[in-house]
Design an enzyme around this catalytic site. Structure first.
Site, mmCIF file in Angstrom:
data_model
loop_
_atom_site.group_PDB
_atom_site.id
_atom_site.type_symbol
_atom_site.label_atom_id
_atom_site.label_comp_id
_atom_site.label_asym_id
_atom_site.label_seq_id
_atom_site.Cartn_x
_atom_site.Cartn_y
_atom_site.Cartn_z
ATOM 1 N N ARG A 72 1.185 -1.246 0.323
ATOM 2 C CA ARG A 72 -0.479 -0.581 0.438
ATOM 3 C C ARG A 72 1.473 1.414 0.267
ATOM 4 O O ARG A 72 1.406 1.552 0.893
ATOM 5 C CB ARG A 72 -0.826 -0.335 1.091
ATOM 6 C CG ARG A 72 -1.716 1.147 1.615
ATOM 7 C CD ARG A 72 -1.874 1.361 2.295
ATOM 8 N NE ARG A 72 -3.864 0.294 1.412
ATOM 9 C CZ ARG A 72 -5.167 0.404 1.990
ATOM 10 N NH1 ARG A 72 -5.555 1.508 3.528
ATOM 11 N NH2 ARG A 72 -6.339 0.181 1.994
ATOM 12 N N HIS A 89 -7.074 0.532 -6.975
ATOM 13 C CA HIS A 89 -7.392 -0.285 -5.705
ATOM 14 C C HIS A 89 -7.937 -1.973 -6.163
ATOM 15 O O HIS A 89 -9.282 -2.180 -5.515
ATOM 16 C CB HIS A 89 -8.687 0.587 -4.405
ATOM 17 C CG HIS A 89 -8.243 0.400 -3.120
ATOM 18 N ND1 HIS A 89 -7.705 -1.316 -2.646
ATOM 19 C CD2 HIS A 89 -9.180 0.734 -2.047
ATOM 20 C CE1 HIS A 89 -7.654 -1.273 -1.695
ATOM 21 N NE2 HIS A 89 -8.821 -0.251 -1.172
ATOM 22 N N GLN A 129 -10.066 -4.155 -3.486
ATOM 23 C CA GLN A 129 -10.881 -3.817 -2.966
ATOM 24 C C GLN A 129 -12.720 -3.506 -4.242
ATOM 25 O O GLN A 129 -13.141 -4.071 -4.322
ATOM 26 C CB GLN A 129 -10.935 -2.007 -2.782
ATOM 27 C CG GLN A 129 -12.556 -1.276 -2.634
ATOM 28 C CD GLN A 129 -13.061 -1.913 -1.741
ATOM 29 O OE1 GLN A 129 -12.081 -1.844 0.058
ATOM 30 N NE2 GLN A 129 -14.352 -2.640 -1.461
ATOM 31 N N ASP A 166 -17.287 7.286 -2.448
ATOM 32 C CA ASP A 166 -16.300 6.852 -1.600
ATOM 33 C C ASP A 166 -15.944 8.171 -0.718
ATOM 34 O O ASP A 166 -16.397 8.839 -0.513
ATOM 35 C CB ASP A 166 -15.125 6.409 -2.288
ATOM 36 C CG ASP A 166 -13.794 5.820 -1.677
ATOM 37 O OD1 ASP A 166 -13.354 5.800 0.213
ATOM 38 O OD2 ASP A 166 -12.832 5.812 -1.733
ATOM 39 N N CYS A 193 -16.393 1.390 0.143
ATOM 40 C CA CYS A 193 -15.802 0.465 0.406
ATOM 41 C C CYS A 193 -14.344 0.940 1.639
ATOM 42 O O CYS A 193 -14.008 -0.127 2.473
ATOM 43 C CB CYS A 193 -14.118 1.219 -0.659
ATOM 44 S SG CYS A 193 -13.621 2.646 0.514
ATOM 45 N N ARG A 219 -13.259 -8.735 1.716
ATOM 46 C CA ARG A 219 -11.729 -8.410 0.751
ATOM 47 C C ARG A 219 -11.623 -10.214 1.789
ATOM 48 O O ARG A 219 -10.526 -10.273 0.634
ATOM 49 C CB ARG A 219 -11.825 -7.292 1.947
ATOM 50 C CG ARG A 219 -11.793 -6.052 1.303
ATOM 51 C CD ARG A 219 -12.148 -5.696 -0.155
ATOM 52 N NE ARG A 219 -10.419 -5.367 0.001
ATOM 53 C CZ ARG A 219 -9.473 -4.796 0.479
ATOM 54 N NH1 ARG A 219 -10.043 -3.349 0.838
ATOM 55 N NH2 ARG A 219 -8.113 -4.550 0.582
HETATM 56 N N1 NVA Z 1 -10.025 6.251 -1.778
HETATM 57 C C1 NVA Z 1 -10.014 5.990 -0.215
HETATM 58 C C2 NVA Z 1 -9.768 4.744 -0.090
HETATM 59 C C3 NVA Z 1 -9.551 4.030 1.268
HETATM 60 C C4 NVA Z 1 -9.663 2.811 1.434
HETATM 61 C C5 NVA Z 1 -7.861 6.850 0.272
HETATM 62 O O1 NVA Z 1 -7.578 6.178 -0.690
HETATM 63 O O2 NVA Z 1 -8.250 6.804 1.700
HETATM 64 N N1 CP Z 2 -11.951 -0.507 2.254
HETATM 65 C C1 CP Z 2 -10.037 -0.534 2.407
HETATM 66 O O1 CP Z 2 -9.099 -0.653 1.585
HETATM 67 O O2 CP Z 2 -9.931 -0.819 3.660
HETATM 68 P P1 CP Z 2 -8.510 -0.108 4.483
HETATM 69 O O3 CP Z 2 -8.420 0.964 4.113
HETATM 70 O O4 CP Z 2 -9.048 -0.481 6.014
HETATM 71 O O5 CP Z 2 -7.685 -1.253 4.309
#
Ligand code: NVA
Ligand code: CP
Length: 308
Positions: A104, A131, A134, A226, A267, A295
């Site tokens: 990540r 992502h 997801q 989101d 998500c 997930r």
């Molecule tokens: N769009 C959000 C998704 C988190 C799972 C982010 O990037 O923070």
């Molecule tokens: N949806 C998702 O990726 O959640 P987290 O940021 O908690 O991993």
């Protein structure tokens, strides 16, 4: 059809059949968990995190455990990466210890560079642009709830971010229609729209990027949103809230404009009262907890098809 030693960086690298295979394998794994209890015995997943996570971290770790393997949680800043060790060195060293890497990252460019040098598969656990894990879980959830995928309409309302980009790619691959509604300046990546349109030529999906949430949700089977402020964009918070609120909030008024049996997806994590109201998030149309659970199952399938 094993996915072999390929990377999963955007979702566009999987064919339609491979996406469907992940979903169907996940459904079987969910039904018969015991059958897969030792499928990845002795295999190790390294998980590198440059940003916080609840679902991704826990679901990947539990997935490896349930398959008889093991997962390592590695914070970017605790690795020598945090002190500037080259991605290409880290990638080649970790491959001497483990079988697969999930990362990540703040910047997709760093993930692409890591993957370029990694002799073992690299899975994107969320970047600024994509992502994929997801959306694999989300497609599994839609298939379970709606009984199929092809021909359904998903309306995405809000920020054209990583989740939106990947929904465009993933839904178009399996023949779903996607209508995105976002303010000017917050559109999905041109690359995501282009890939979605290219996929749509083969699957017959309809893809549109609009301004009007009301227009986007018309006849929708799914309304998805989101956060307005993704991780890494905190400095833009005030400007973003001004651009998105109140027009792009998913509330009961907007839900009421979709199909009667429409479901709500997110998500998570959500910012209650910003992109979605409490009554929608906690209401009878919301399937966000199934999404979160899935997930686990979709990632088990992905890992199994990559390494099994
Ligand atoms: N769009 C959000 C998704 C988190 C799972 C982010 O990037 O923070
Ligand atoms: N949806 C998702 O990726 O959640 P987290 O940021 O908690 O991993």
């Amino acid at each position: 059809m094993p996915l072999g030693s390929r990377h999963l960086l955007t979702l566009q690298e999987l064919t339609r059949d491979e996406v469907l295979k992940v979903i169907d394998t996940a459904i079987d794994m969910k039904r018969n968990p015991g059958h897969y209890a030792n499928a990845l015995k002795g295999k190790v997943l390294a998980m590198i995190f440059q940003k916080p996570s609840t679902r991704t971290r826990v679901s990947f770790e539990v997935a490896m455990r349930q398959l008889g393997g093991y997962a390592l949680y590695l914070r970017w800043d605790d690795l020598q990466l945090g002190r500037g060790e080259a991605l290409k060195d880290t990638a080649r060293v970790l491959a001497r210890y483990v079988d697969v890497v999930m990362a990540r990252v703040l910047r997709q460019d760093d993930l692409d560079e890591y993957a370029r040098w990694s002799p073992i598969p690299v899975i994107n656990g969320l970047s600024d642009k994509w992502h994929p894990c997801q959306i694999l879980g989300d497609l599994l959830t839609v298939k379970e709830v709606k009984g199929g995928l092809e021909g359904l309409k998903l309306a995405y309302v809000g920020d054209g971010n990583n989740v939106c980009n990947t929904l465009l790619v993933g839904c178009s691959k399996v023949g779903m229609n996607v209508s995105v509604a976002c303010p000017e300046g917050y559109e999905p990546l041109p690359e995501a729209v282009e890939w979605a349109r290219r996929n749509a030529e083969e699957t017959g999906s309809k893809i549109e990027v609009l301004r009007s949430p009301e227009e986007a949700v018309r006849d929708a089977d799914i309304i998805y949103t989101d956060v307005f402020v993704s991780m890494g964009f905190e400095a833009e918070r005030a400007k973003r809230l001004k651009a998105f609120l109140p027009r792009y909030q998913v509330n009961s008024r907007l839900m009421g404009m979709a199909k009667k049996d429409a479901v709500f997806m997110h998500c998570l994590p959500a910012r209650r009262g910003e992109e979605v109201t409490d009554d929608v998030l906690d209401g009878p149309q919301s399937i966000v907890l199934d999404q979160a659970e899935n997930r686990l199952h979709s990632q088990k399938a992905l890992l199994y098809l990559m390494l099994g």
